[in-house]
Design a protein around this motif. Sequence first.
Motif, PDB file in Angstrom:
ATOM      1  N   TYR A 229       0.840  -1.205   0.000  1.00 50.05           N
ATOM      2  CA  TYR A 229       0.000   0.000   0.000  1.00 50.05           C
ATOM      3  C   TYR A 229       0.873   1.252   0.000  1.00 50.05           C
ATOM      4  N   VAL A 230       1.854   1.300   0.902  1.00 46.67           N
ATOM      5  CA  VAL A 230       2.714   2.476   0.998  1.00 46.67           C
ATOM      6  C   VAL A 230       3.506   2.672  -0.283  1.00 46.67           C
ATOM      7  N   GLN A 231       3.985   1.580  -0.851  1.00 45.79           N
ATOM      8  CA  GLN A 231       4.730   1.686  -2.109  1.00 45.79           C
ATOM      9  C   GLN A 231       3.855   2.298  -3.208  1.00 45.79           C
ATOM     10  N   SER A 232       2.624   1.830  -3.299  1.00 50.14           N
ATOM     11  CA  SER A 232       1.720   2.263  -4.365  1.00 50.14           C
ATOM     12  C   SER A 232       1.155   3.653  -4.145  1.00 50.14           C
ATOM     13  N   ARG A 233       0.628   3.906  -2.936  1.00 47.39           N
ATOM     14  CA  ARG A 233      -0.130   5.144  -2.685  1.00 47.39           C
ATOM     15  C   ARG A 233       0.725   6.296  -2.175  1.00 47.39           C
ATOM     16  N   ILE A 234       1.950   5.994  -1.706  1.00 48.39           N
ATOM     17  CA  ILE A 234       2.787   7.067  -1.157  1.00 48.39           C
ATOM     18  C   ILE A 234       4.104   7.196  -1.914  1.00 48.39           C
ATOM     19  N   PHE A 235       4.927   6.151  -1.911  1.00 48.99           N
ATOM     20  CA  PHE A 235       6.222   6.246  -2.585  1.00 48.99           C
ATOM     21  C   PHE A 235       6.069   6.535  -4.076  1.00 48.99           C
ATOM     22  N   ASP A 236       5.237   5.761  -4.753  1.00 53.12           N
ATOM     23  CA  ASP A 236       5.080   5.955  -6.197  1.00 53.12           C
ATOM     24  C   ASP A 236       4.445   7.308  -6.507  1.00 53.12           C
ATOM     25  N   THR A 237       3.446   7.692  -5.714  1.00 54.46           N
ATOM     26  CA  THR A 237       2.769   8.967  -5.936  1.00 54.46           C
ATOM     27  C   THR A 237       3.710  10.149  -5.734  1.00 54.46           C
ATOM     28  N   ALA A 238       4.583  10.045  -4.740  1.00 52.48           N
ATOM     29  CA  ALA A 238       5.513  11.134  -4.437  1.00 52.48           C
ATOM     30  C   ALA A 238       6.761  11.104  -5.309  1.00 52.48           C
ATOM     31  N   GLY A 239       6.911  10.059  -6.113  1.00 55.10           N
ATOM     32  CA  GLY A 239       8.106   9.938  -6.936  1.00 55.10           C
ATOM     33  C   GLY A 239       9.322   9.446  -6.165  1.00 55.10           C
ATOM     34  N   MET A 240       9.085   8.762  -5.053  1.00 49.73           N
ATOM     35  CA  MET A 240      10.182   8.236  -4.229  1.00 49.73           C
ATOM     36  C   MET A 240      10.633   6.887  -4.792  1.00 49.73           C
ATOM     37  N   ARG A 241      11.323   6.950  -5.906  1.00 51.33           N
ATOM     38  CA  ARG A 241      11.632   5.746  -6.686  1.00 51.33           C
ATOM     39  C   ARG A 241      12.711   4.858  -6.058  1.00 51.33           C
ATOM     40  N   ASN A 242      13.458   5.396  -5.117  1.00 49.93           N
ATOM     41  CA  ASN A 242      14.556   4.617  -4.540  1.00 49.93           C
ATOM     42  C   ASN A 242      14.272   4.149  -3.121  1.00 49.93           C
ATOM     43  N   SER A 243      13.021   4.329  -2.683  1.00 49.54           N
ATOM     44  CA  SER A 243      12.662   3.964  -1.310  1.00 49.54           C
ATOM     45  C   SER A 243      11.821   2.694  -1.287  1.00 49.54           C
ATOM     46  N   GLY A 244      11.829   2.011  -0.152  1.00 46.92           N
ATOM     47  CA  GLY A 244      11.027   0.796  -0.032  1.00 46.92           C
ATOM     48  C   GLY A 244      11.226   0.125   1.311  1.00 46.92           C
ATOM     49  N   TYR A 245      10.418  -0.897   1.547  1.00 47.44           N
ATOM     50  CA  TYR A 245      10.551  -1.722   2.751  1.00 47.44           C
ATOM     51  C   TYR A 245      11.315  -2.984   2.370  1.00 47.44           C
ATOM     52  N   PHE A 246      12.630  -2.934   2.498  1.00 53.45           N
ATOM     53  CA  PHE A 246      13.485  -4.036   2.073  1.00 53.45           C
ATOM     54  C   PHE A 246      13.835  -4.928   3.256  1.00 53.45           C
ATOM     55  N   ALA A 247      13.855  -6.231   3.022  1.00 48.38           N
ATOM     56  CA  ALA A 247      14.245  -7.176   4.064  1.00 48.38           C
ATOM     57  C   ALA A 247      15.756  -7.101   4.294  1.00 48.38           C
ATOM     58  N   LEU A 248      16.178  -7.199   5.553  1.00 45.71           N
ATOM     59  CA  LEU A 248      17.598  -7.105   5.871  1.00 45.71           C
ATOM     60  C   LEU A 248      18.409  -8.227   5.246  1.00 45.71           C
ATOM     61  N   ASP A 249      17.758  -9.340   4.950  1.00 48.70           N
ATOM     62  CA  ASP A 249      18.487 -10.451   4.318  1.00 48.70           C
ATOM     63  C   ASP A 249      18.342 -10.439   2.800  1.00 48.70           C
ATOM     64  N   ALA A 250      17.821  -9.332   2.242  1.00 45.44           N
ATOM     65  CA  ALA A 250      17.698  -9.219   0.781  1.00 45.44           C
ATOM     66  C   ALA A 250      17.778  -7.745   0.367  1.00 45.44           C
ATOM     67  N   LEU A 251      18.776  -7.042   0.883  1.00 42.06           N
ATOM     68  CA  LEU A 251      18.910  -5.624   0.586  1.00 42.06           C
ATOM     69  C   LEU A 251      19.349  -5.406  -0.863  1.00 42.06           C
ATOM     70  N   PRO A 252      18.733  -4.421  -1.539  1.00 44.83           N
ATOM     71  CA  PRO A 252      19.150  -4.102  -2.905  1.00 44.83           C
ATOM     72  C   PRO A 252      20.449  -3.288  -2.904  1.00 44.83           C
ATOM     73  N   GLY A 253      20.981  -3.016  -4.089  1.00 42.23           N
ATOM     74  CA  GLY A 253      22.189  -2.202  -4.199  1.00 42.23           C
ATOM     75  C   GLY A 253      21.971  -0.803  -3.672  1.00 42.23           C
ATOM     76  N   ASN A 254      23.068  -0.105  -3.412  1.00 42.38           N
ATOM     77  CA  ASN A 254      23.017   1.270  -2.903  1.00 42.38           C
ATOM     78  C   ASN A 254      22.272   1.392  -1.583  1.00 42.38           C
ATOM     79  N   THR A 255      22.334   0.352  -0.758  1.00 43.91           N
ATOM     80  CA  THR A 255      21.689   0.379   0.556  1.00 43.91           C
ATOM     81  C   THR A 255      22.745   0.273   1.642  1.00 43.91           C
ATOM     82  N   ALA A 256      22.710   1.197   2.575  1.00 47.86           N
ATOM     83  CA  ALA A 256      23.691   1.208   3.660  1.00 47.86           C
ATOM     84  C   ALA A 256      23.377   0.125   4.686  1.00 47.86           C
ATOM     85  N   ILE A 257      24.384  -0.605   5.067  1.00 48.06           N
ATOM     86  CA  ILE A 257      24.280  -1.546   6.181  1.00 48.06           C
ATOM     87  C   ILE A 257      24.373  -0.740   7.471  1.00 48.06           C
ATOM     88  N   GLY A 258      23.541  -1.072   8.450  1.00 46.96           N
ATOM     89  CA  GLY A 258      23.586  -0.385   9.738  1.00 46.96           C
ATOM     90  C   GLY A 258      24.686  -0.954  10.613  1.00 46.96           C
TER      91      GLY A 258
END
Length: 339
Positions: A181-210
Amino acid sequence: MTEHLLSRIDHIQKNNAFSGTILVRKNEDILADSSFGYANRAEQLSNHTETRYGIASGCKIFTSIAICQLIEDGKLSLDSRLHECLDESFPHFDTNITIRHLLTHTSGVPDYFDEDVMDDFEQLWVEQPMYHMRRLHDFLPLFKHGQMKFAPGERFQYNNTGFILLGLIIENISGMKYTCYVQSRIFDTAGMRNSGYFALDALPGNTAIGYIDHEDGTWRTNIYSLPVQGGSDGGAFVTAPDMMKLWDALMNHKLLGKDMTTELLTPHTKEEDGNCYGYGVWIGMKNNAVYKYHVMGYDPGVCFHSAYYPEAEIKLAVCANISSGAFEMMRGIEEELGL
């Protein structure tokens, strides 16, 4: 101004070994765009402007926007009661808890991370392993049978459970998984193309490890410290430019109509120290006027602040992949800019 600001940022970074990205914008002008440290220390991959960072509770504003969208859609109201919105049974919860109570941390429900009981977030995962925490329903055993802390509306007490409940309501009413829902109605609507709820065991590229730093100079990652995938109380990953897009979309009524945006940004409750809170957003007041809207998040290996200063037309995002330092950076920027 920009030269002095960058010098101040560099000074703060050297004093606390800040690792992350700082972006400051006035209207369309970039006042600061600085990155420090490594997104991946082992591989020495540097943080940069487009690095994705975990923002912990900074994404409570996403949940609040989603709830307000459902209210605008006529599927919910601020006075809807929790027990009317979910089929789950909460034996000891007050039946008078409303959506408004949950949004403003005044519901009185037991917090699954109660700082009066524990001061280490990692203690949560001793009996409920963090690698099982992938859906909102996975959090239910942590609070479902808990006792109320106080009567609904009695006072403000910051509460993560309330936002898990709001996420469950979003799923129940929309028929969508919260993160979708957040991806569709908020991130996509706002143009937040590089944001998401990523699993810690499947992080995409350009993601900082904590990273969690120890006093002896050693460190470890936060992969065993947090739920494997974030949800409605925290845990999304964003870039600093995407947070600018979030503020732009919210303030320009791309996510909510004017009336509901005003409702979300109105001070509805107040902490004992005087800080005000709207729906999922902190509100700074001076002389009975709003000077700052801000969101923040802290987890092991995560610290984050982002703010919009309406009178100055300045937006900032301070994203870090360490456990502290974002507040000091934001405060230094505010002092330099006279905010």
